[in-house]
Motif scaffolding. Sequence first.
Motif, PDB file in Angstrom:
ATOM      1  N   ALA A 238       1.006  -0.908   0.361  1.00  0.00           N
ATOM      2  CA  ALA A 238      -0.188   0.141   0.217  1.00  0.00           C
ATOM      3  C   ALA A 238       0.874   1.513  -0.030  1.00  0.00           C
ATOM      4  CB  ALA A 238      -0.662  -0.112   1.090  1.00  0.00           C
ATOM      5  N   ALA A 239       1.646   1.291   0.669  1.00  0.00           N
ATOM      6  CA  ALA A 239       2.877   1.973   0.777  1.00  0.00           C
ATOM      7  C   ALA A 239       3.587   2.807  -0.630  1.00  0.00           C
ATOM      8  CB  ALA A 239       3.900   2.445   1.696  1.00  0.00           C
ATOM      9  N   LYS A 240       4.102   1.297  -0.947  1.00  0.00           N
ATOM     10  CA  LYS A 240       4.405   1.362  -2.119  1.00  0.00           C
ATOM     11  C   LYS A 240       3.896   1.946  -3.302  1.00  0.00           C
ATOM     12  CE  LYS A 240       6.507  -2.279  -3.697  1.00  0.00           C
ATOM     13  NZ  LYS A 240       7.048  -3.595  -4.131  1.00  0.00           N
ATOM     14  N   ALA A 241       2.650   1.430  -3.838  1.00  0.00           N
ATOM     15  CA  ALA A 241       1.269   2.277  -3.976  1.00  0.00           C
ATOM     16  C   ALA A 241       1.105   3.376  -4.651  1.00  0.00           C
ATOM     17  CB  ALA A 241       0.364   1.518  -4.120  1.00  0.00           C
ATOM     18  N   VAL A 242       0.843   4.150  -3.693  1.00  0.00           N
ATOM     19  CA  VAL A 242       1.086   5.032  -2.554  1.00  0.00           C
ATOM     20  C   VAL A 242       1.974   5.927  -3.335  1.00  0.00           C
ATOM     21  CG1 VAL A 242       0.916   7.279  -0.839  1.00  0.00           C
ATOM     22  CG2 VAL A 242      -0.789   5.371  -0.575  1.00  0.00           C
ATOM     23  N   LYS A 243       3.218   5.856  -2.993  1.00  0.00           N
ATOM     24  CA  LYS A 243       4.413   6.567  -3.495  1.00  0.00           C
ATOM     25  C   LYS A 243       4.852   6.738  -4.844  1.00  0.00           C
ATOM     26  CE  LYS A 243       9.278   6.318  -2.860  1.00  0.00           C
ATOM     27  NZ  LYS A 243      10.775   6.104  -1.882  1.00  0.00           N
ATOM     28  N   ALA A 244       3.956   5.502  -5.112  1.00  0.00           N
ATOM     29  CA  ALA A 244       4.073   5.571  -6.636  1.00  0.00           C
ATOM     30  C   ALA A 244       2.950   6.715  -7.969  1.00  0.00           C
ATOM     31  CB  ALA A 244       3.748   3.849  -7.529  1.00  0.00           C
ATOM     32  N   LEU A 245       2.475   6.911  -6.962  1.00  0.00           N
ATOM     33  CA  LEU A 245       0.930   7.121  -7.324  1.00  0.00           C
ATOM     34  C   LEU A 245       1.735   8.699  -7.348  1.00  0.00           C
ATOM     35  CD1 LEU A 245      -1.721   5.370  -6.821  1.00  0.00           C
ATOM     36  CD2 LEU A 245      -1.732   5.629  -8.720  1.00  0.00           C
ATOM     37  N   LYS A 246       1.837   9.219  -6.480  1.00  0.00           N
ATOM     38  CA  LYS A 246       2.227  10.710  -5.851  1.00  0.00           C
ATOM     39  C   LYS A 246       2.878  10.645  -7.266  1.00  0.00           C
ATOM     40  CE  LYS A 246       0.959  10.862  -0.665  1.00  0.00           C
ATOM     41  NZ  LYS A 246       1.465  11.363   0.337  1.00  0.00           N
ATOM     42  N   LYS A 247       4.291  10.014  -7.034  1.00  0.00           N
ATOM     43  CA  LYS A 247       4.951  10.503  -8.603  1.00  0.00           C
ATOM     44  C   LYS A 247       3.944  10.597  -9.388  1.00  0.00           C
ATOM     45  CE  LYS A 247       9.202   8.272  -6.656  1.00  0.00           C
ATOM     46  NZ  LYS A 247      10.066   6.997  -6.776  1.00  0.00           N
ATOM     47  N   LYS A 248       3.298  10.528  -9.647  1.00  0.00           N
ATOM     48  CA  LYS A 248       2.676  10.620 -11.505  1.00  0.00           C
ATOM     49  C   LYS A 248       1.514  11.908 -11.304  1.00  0.00           C
ATOM     50  CE  LYS A 248       2.819   5.024 -12.835  1.00  0.00           C
ATOM     51  NZ  LYS A 248       1.602   4.359 -13.068  1.00  0.00           N
TER      52      LYS A 248
ATOM     53  N   ALA B 140     -11.339   4.360  -5.637  1.00  0.00           N
ATOM     54  CA  ALA B 140     -11.001   3.805  -4.668  1.00  0.00           C
ATOM     55  C   ALA B 140      -9.840   2.696  -5.273  1.00  0.00           C
ATOM     56  CB  ALA B 140     -11.513   2.609  -3.007  1.00  0.00           C
ATOM     57  N   LEU B 141      -8.814   3.105  -4.732  1.00  0.00           N
ATOM     58  CA  LEU B 141      -7.532   2.041  -5.469  1.00  0.00           C
ATOM     59  C   LEU B 141      -7.333   1.180  -3.387  1.00  0.00           C
ATOM     60  CD1 LEU B 141      -5.479   4.094  -6.731  1.00  0.00           C
ATOM     61  CD2 LEU B 141      -6.608   2.720  -7.783  1.00  0.00           C
TER      62      LEU B 141
END
Length: 308
Positions: A22-32, A93-94
């Motif tokens: 979940a943390a990795k997904a949030v980080k990747a989405l924020k980069k986008k 939601a994700l």
Amino acid sequence: MGRNDDGRWAPYVSVAQRRAEAAKAVKALKKKGRDCLPVVVDARTIAHTFWGKKWCDNLEQYSDYENRLPRGRTYVRNGSVVDLQIGPESITALVAGSRVYQVSVTVRPLEPALWQTILARCAGQVGSLVDLLQGRLPAAVMEVVAQAGSGLFPAPRQIRFSCSCPDGAGMCKHIAAALYGVGNRLDLQPELLFLLRNIDPAELIQGAVHGSLVQAETDSGQNLGDADLSALFGIDLDVAAVTIARDAVSAPVTTISAGELTARGVPVHMRQCWLKSGVLLASGQRAVYGLADHSEKAIADYLARRAR
């Protein structure tokens, strides 16, 4: 466990792994460039306030949902809902599982006839928007707004949902987690329930406000501008500000846009209240408000109260 795309059972994913994903997904989405609003549950209690708890209670009283809700509770408590967005008639939601899945929920707006019935049954019993949104309501009003099938909370027949996961069930655990996440979000932003159902919470207090103003004028001979608006709208209000709002001032005033207020966390219904009470002034421009001397303090005080 859920199934993979090829129909085989997916391997067990631990809570720690799920949170890391979940943390990795949030980080990747924020980069986008995506601004994620994750659901954060303290301890095991998903919702604490009247609106949040009633949303969850409403979900749990329908047999349509009972088989999938327990897994959804586990997911939302584990921090698996990495993004939750609530808008008019929609929830997106994700949710992180063995991968990150996209959940989409559509909620029908409240039927106009039912809304009018609710307004009639609650007429004169809701004193202010602050009382309404904080759940400080008479028992009779609570019963009306939370009644299954005829209150403000949607029944299963009014909800449609989908998820990108391979689970063929009508409601998968990711959808259930997102729906529980709404209850958690209503703790902080109860006005989102009214946005979701496409209704204006201010309408629930209009009858009470109108009656109070008429009584105030009858008793004191004062006009609308001299009424005790701070008591009616549940906010701190300098009497001088009412005079400023009532008397069309010709001197230039500092302005603020609707977009700026939204970015600061001020919902639409508070802007409407503040226009009536003098915290914001009509500027003559669309979606632009004038600021009185005390406006910034009133806005800051409101945001501080919401943050507590």
